[in-house]
Design an enzyme around this catalytic site. Sequence first.
Site, PDB file in Angstrom:
ATOM      1  N   ARG A   1       3.300  -4.098  -5.807  1.00 40.17           N
ATOM      2  CA  ARG A   1       3.385  -3.420  -6.624  1.00 40.17           C
ATOM      3  C   ARG A   1       2.834  -3.731  -8.259  1.00 40.17           C
ATOM      4  NH1 ARG A   1       8.347  -0.055  -7.567  1.00 40.17           N
ATOM      5  NH2 ARG A   1       9.248  -1.153  -5.658  1.00 40.17           N
TER       6      ARG A   1
ATOM      7  N   ARG B   1       0.382   3.006 -13.473  1.00 41.36           N
ATOM      8  CA  ARG B   1       1.876   3.168 -13.570  1.00 41.36           C
ATOM      9  C   ARG B   1       2.471   1.983 -14.196  1.00 41.36           C
ATOM     10  NH1 ARG B   1       3.281   5.674  -7.437  1.00 41.36           N
ATOM     11  NH2 ARG B   1       1.801   7.124  -7.521  1.00 41.36           N
TER      12      ARG B   1
ATOM     13  N   GLU C   1       6.621   0.362   2.285  1.00 35.40           N
ATOM     14  CA  GLU C   1       6.291   1.822   2.180  1.00 35.40           C
ATOM     15  C   GLU C   1       4.842   1.635   1.866  1.00 35.40           C
ATOM     16  OE1 GLU C   1       8.377   4.391  -0.827  1.00 35.40           O
ATOM     17  OE2 GLU C   1       6.404   5.311  -1.215  1.00 35.40           O
TER      18      GLU C   1
ATOM     19  N   ARG D   1      -2.191  -1.551  -1.533  1.00 37.43           N
ATOM     20  CA  ARG D   1      -0.902  -1.933  -0.531  1.00 37.43           C
ATOM     21  C   ARG D   1      -1.634  -2.322   0.885  1.00 37.43           C
ATOM     22  NH1 ARG D   1       4.602   1.032  -2.183  1.00 37.43           N
ATOM     23  NH2 ARG D   1       4.874  -0.230  -4.203  1.00 37.43           N
TER      24      ARG D   1
ATOM     25  N   SER E   1       3.591   7.955   1.415  1.00 33.94           N
ATOM     26  CA  SER E   1       4.869   8.909   1.088  1.00 33.94           C
ATOM     27  C   SER E   1       4.133  10.049   1.108  1.00 33.94           C
ATOM     28  CB  SER E   1       5.162   8.603  -0.598  1.00 33.94           C
ATOM     29  OG  SER E   1       6.327   9.290  -0.741  1.00 33.94           O
TER      30      SER E   1
END
Length: 433
Positions: free
Chosen positions: A278, A263, A350, A392, A353
């Site tokens: 991230r 990403r 987070e 994460r 999701s």
Amino acid sequence: MLDIKVIRENPQAIRENLAKRNDARILEMFDELLKCDQEWRRMFTEAGRLRGSRNRVTEDIAKLKKHGLDASQKIKEAEQIPAMIKAVEKEMDEYRKKMDDILMRLPNIMDDTVPFGKDDADNVVIRSWGKAAEFKFKPKDHIDLGTELDLIDIERAAKTSGARFYYLKGDLVRLNYALIRYGLDLMVKRGFTPIQPPYMLKREVISGAVALSEFEDTIYKIEDEDLFLLATAEHALLGLHAGEILDGKSLPLRYCGISPCFRKEAGAHGRDTKGIFRVHQFEKVEQFVFCRPEESPKEHELLIQNAEEFFQSLGIPYHIVNVCTGDLGTVAAKKYDLEAWLPGQGKYREEVSCSNCTAYQSVRSNVRFRDRPNDPTRHVHTLNSTLVATERTLVAIMENFQQEDGSIRIPDVLVPYMMGQTEIRRAGGPKKG
RNA sequence: GCCCGGGUUGCCUAGCCUGGUAGGGCGAUGGCUUGCUAAGCCAUUGUCUAGCAAUAGACUCGUGGGUUCAAAUCCCACCCCGGGCGCCA
């Protein structure tokens, strides 16, 4: 994408739902769409009439020639028509293009149980699990832990690849694979079919899954090819059945994708700039479901439950939020986030999701089903949820299971995947002060 | 990357050379028949638009262009599949 047929049937109800987004531009687009559709249908009829007249003349010509008669009069007549058809088609194409453009931009219809809110601060916590660990010392964040135990090398990754990359080292690599293997086994026990997808996808496939703006901000392009690096296995799993008519008896189809995710994270400057929380590249075990429309709420609960059981079995405290209207995004009709407690940051962040995308993706990707061969087709609903995004989750494990002596305890369920190892400490013993 | 061969409706296949508007088989669905060995016969079988409807019209031969009154058929570009060569962990 909304189904134009569904819009035609009930424009008012859809307009009311879109209005909840508090965005005048969306309603403007929607009204424009209705207008274009009306025009388009008018022209469609006109084009059909013209083509019909051409076909009749053409048939006459064929008959005359067959009998060896002179057709020049009819041919002269027929010569007029193609230009007229072309003119109408050109105008139709313009309306069609405008409609497609609007349809591709309009967000999904939201579920009634989505709470109203402005941004992520208005997300509603619907349940919590576990207690935040109390430390007799000041807990470190994963960057300090990773550096001191020689598990993460960000500086050298910056040298070779730039910001938001990392080298994982030693036991952390093994722990990463332990998470993947453990996640995979859990999915297999739940009856999900494991899939290792292509890591590059065509534009068309990704467009079937995401909103346009998201595409530009997150997806890496391969130079000189119509290929893009996978941002999540979700996109590849949706593409698996793109354009297909599924047998209703085979539903629900439950898949588990394992893949790296790439990403760009454009626009994320200043947020989570350090560490591996991230990053441009991570691994993920993903849940994906194709099901009947009436089953999707139930499947949604199943997916979040799987993710919760995964985090419970690791022993990581978390809560679940129901994502509000302002934070929901374009694709999902309803979304739960699982946010894990990170002692190093003193915040819930987070990790998972979990989205019910209803028919948004299946319309874009044209995935339908029917129970019997001659039944009319219906669009399936699709759902996706992280089971575990491993980097994460490594952060969560490191920060939650750190010990006073600087070592990290390995969650019991992962020990078998670590050849019996129960903790991570610096090679050659604890680091000396 | 190069050279062959292919892609036709849910599936299989004919048509392509020589342009005239998709034929056959299988399957599925519905109906009929059931007093010649359980088979047989008929219809339907993708998409879109208009209509309350029966229905009508249009579109559809891997995709997109082009030529033509007319394209599955001729021309151009691209995609995918199979085989061979090259390269290769």
